[in-house]
Design an enzyme around this catalytic site. Structure first.
Site, mmCIF file in Angstrom:
data_model
loop_
_atom_site.group_PDB
_atom_site.id
_atom_site.type_symbol
_atom_site.label_atom_id
_atom_site.label_comp_id
_atom_site.label_asym_id
_atom_site.label_seq_id
_atom_site.Cartn_x
_atom_site.Cartn_y
_atom_site.Cartn_z
ATOM 1 N N LYS A 74 0.808 -1.222 0.000
ATOM 2 C CA LYS A 74 0.000 0.000 0.000
ATOM 3 C C LYS A 74 0.840 1.272 0.000
ATOM 4 O O LYS A 74 0.406 2.305 -0.525
ATOM 5 C CB LYS A 74 -0.947 0.001 1.201
ATOM 6 C CG LYS A 74 -2.058 -1.031 1.101
ATOM 7 C CD LYS A 74 -3.004 -0.939 2.285
ATOM 8 C CE LYS A 74 -4.096 -1.988 2.190
ATOM 9 N NZ LYS A 74 -5.059 -1.891 3.310
ATOM 10 N N ASP A 110 -10.108 2.299 2.120
ATOM 11 C CA ASP A 110 -10.141 1.769 3.485
ATOM 12 C C ASP A 110 -10.717 2.813 4.448
ATOM 13 O O ASP A 110 -11.441 2.475 5.388
ATOM 14 C CB ASP A 110 -8.740 1.395 3.956
ATOM 15 C CG ASP A 110 -8.221 0.108 3.334
ATOM 16 O OD1 ASP A 110 -9.051 -0.736 2.949
ATOM 17 O OD2 ASP A 110 -6.999 -0.055 3.247
ATOM 18 N N VAL A 231 -10.829 -4.853 12.844
ATOM 19 C CA VAL A 231 -10.552 -4.702 11.419
ATOM 20 C C VAL A 231 -10.514 -6.067 10.731
ATOM 21 O O VAL A 231 -10.899 -6.196 9.570
ATOM 22 C CB VAL A 231 -9.230 -3.927 11.210
ATOM 23 C CG1 VAL A 231 -8.793 -3.959 9.762
ATOM 24 C CG2 VAL A 231 -9.393 -2.484 11.667
#
Length: 303
Positions: A74, A110, A231
């Site tokens: 990422k 996200d 999460v």
């Protein structure tokens, strides 16, 4: 220009069990579209995280419309993009790349995915003081989402102190120095005690995933004055959530974040509005089936 067929994919490590292909392909089918979603697993093709730029170039040449990006790429992917949306630029992390007009543009869904899930699942909980365990890519997105939703202050704790410091610094720049802090892991019991009645715990580490079972903290640190948000979404019912419910905490599983970030990516890829409730229900169904597979062997695919 809207099309009726799309080629997209996911770059990351160990992504074989990902539910993203099924989520995107099924939603496309429900909208009368054709979507081919391909996995580009670093472990399978033998490319290191630093080689994500090569995969990006190859996907562009092969006519991909976009890519999802996951751990551990990422941050590595950022330097290979032509442009970043403001949210991804503030985070320094990208989980969605759209190829358009010869350019590769990075986004981060996200943040919006967690924000939508939290607002839906824990709409009235106190946000004066949030303790966050985990400062990786998902943790950065979650912290930004919570501060955007109005959290008064976030204290970030991570097994790697320098990573917590780095995230707290980025939050200072985006939201102000009084809104975020980093703390050492050994202060977690004290921090959770201070958050009693005024906030909660967000868990953003891999602990609790099928490959990393267990609790990320002692269960006796949980008490009814805390809410707990997870999460991890595989499994939806983690050991942490079970312990939190047993302690009387309000809880939020990771399924909403996973489904809503996928919905936002679907919109970016196709230019069409997804049915978010349908994608959430589909994810829950898939998660249940994969949990049964883990326990008993193969099961039938969803219809």
């Amino acid at each position: 220009m809207l099309k009726d067929s799309y080629l997209v994919g996911l770059i990351g490590s160990g992504i074989g069990p990902s539910l993203s292909p099924a989520l995107h392909e099924r939603e496309a089918g429900r909208q009368g579209l054709r979507c081919l979603y391909r996995l580009l697993d670093l472990d399978v093709i033998g490319v290191p995280p630093e080689g994500v730029g090569e995969l990006l170039d190859a996907a562009r040449l092969l006519g991909f419309d976009g890519l999802n990006i996951t751990h551990p790429c990422k941050r590595h992917v950022v330097e290979h993009l032509d442009a970043l949306d403001p949210r991804a630029e503030a985070l320094g992390a990208v989980n969605t790349v759209v190829f358009q007009d010869g350019r590769a543009v990075g986004h981060n869904t996200d943040v919006t995915g967690f924000a939508a899930s939290f607002a839906r699942g824990l709409p009235d909980v106190p946000l004066e003081h949030v303790v966050q365990l985990g400062a990786g890519g998902a943790g950065a997105a979650v912290a930004h989402a919570l501060l955007t939703l109005g959290a008064g202050r976030i204290t970030v704790v991570d097994a790697l102190p320098e990573r917590a410091d780095e995230l707290a610094g980025s939050l200072h720049r985006a939201f102000g120095a009084d809104r975020a802090a980093a703390a050492p892991l050994e202060l977690l019991p004290e921090l959770l005690a201070l958050a009693d009645g005024s906030g909660g715990l967000v868990h953003a580490t891999p602990t609790g995933m099928a490959a990393h079972p267990g609790l990320p903290l002692p269960a006796d640190l949980l008490h009814p004055g805390l809410w707990v948000a997870e999460v991890v979404y595989r499994p939806l019912e983690t050991d942490l959530l079970r312990a939190a419910r047993a302690a009387g905490c309000a809880t939020l599983d990771g399924g909403g974040m996973a489904a809503f970030q996928a919905a936002d990516a679907f919109r970016l890829f196709t230019g069409r509005e997804p049915d978010r409730a349908r994608m959430l229900a589909h994810l829950a169904h898939l998660a249940r089936l994969t949990r049964l597979t883990d326990l008993t062997g193969p099961v039938s695919a969803p219809q």
